[in-house]
Scaffold this active site. Structure first.
Site, short mmCIF file in Angstrom:
data_model
loop_
_atom_site.label_atom_id
_atom_site.label_comp_id
_atom_site.label_asym_id
_atom_site.label_seq_id
_atom_site.Cartn_x
_atom_site.Cartn_y
_atom_site.Cartn_z
CB VAL A 1 -8.45 -6.32 2.19
CG1 VAL A 1 -9.31 -5.67 1.12
CG2 VAL A 1 -7.01 -5.85 2.07
CG ASP B 1 -0.63 -0.32 2.47
OD1 ASP B 1 0.55 -0.09 2.78
OD2 ASP B 1 -1.45 -0.76 3.27
#
Length: 183
Positions: free
Chosen positions: A156, A106
């Site tokens: 997630v 990320d």
């Protein structure tokens, strides 16, 4: 949190079958790229361990594995990018082909730091395989060489990914209900 972890999932993003197929595909690609090499898979514990276990069995060239444990300073669901090595690699990597296996890319800050650190040890090559790529969160110029799926900027969990050390054992990847982590 519910006793039934599945009830905390807003929706399933990637099924067990989709994950299995993607890992096999990545394994074939890595096998092709590393024929005749000296491959070492390096994983940062704990999140990527499920992906690593499946991926290494999908790679059909000799490969070693090693683990690192890092601690990012800062709390909550966002990393500060300031990294402390808690457990380093067990063997020298000079002249080796290194594949960093990540669960999710990320911000890229921790991985960027680790890549620089490992590059300073003079491996023959260094590449990154990530199961999930979340480009919306990137803070540094870092791309993975092997990517399973690009995912939206959602929280997630599952297949090794956690929230507060829970949900890692879900066989799929799901989006966690916001009320679970915003309490």
């Amino acid at each position: 949190m519910n006793d039934n972890m599945h009830e905390d999932i807003l929706r399933v993003l990637l099924t067990e079958e989709e994950l299995r197929a993607k890992v096999q595909e990545l394994g074939r690609q890595i096998t092709q790229d590393y024929r005749g090499g000296s491959l070492m898979l390096v994983t940062v514990l704990k999140g990527a361990v499920v992906f690593l276990a499946d991926l290494m069995r999908a790679i059909d060239v000799p490969a070693e594995i090693d683990f690192m444990v890092v601690s990012s300073y800062g709390s909550g669901v966002k990393s500060s990018g300031v990294v402390k090595i808690v457990k380093d690699l067990d063997v020298p990597i000079k002249g080796r082909d290194i594949l960093i296996v990540e669960d999710i890319l990320d911000s890229g800050m921790t991985l960027s730091y680790l890549k620089e650190l490992l590059e300073s040890r003079e491996p023959r090559s260094i590449r990154i395989a990530t199961l999930l790529d979340k480009p919306a969160r990137r803070k540094v110029d870092l791309q993975a060489d092997y990517v399973g799926y690009a995912v939206p900027d959602e929280f997630v969990v599952g297949y090794g990914l956690d929230y507060d050390e829970k949900y890692r054992n879900l066989p799929y990847i799901g989006i966690l209900k916001p009320e679970v982590y915003s309490v």
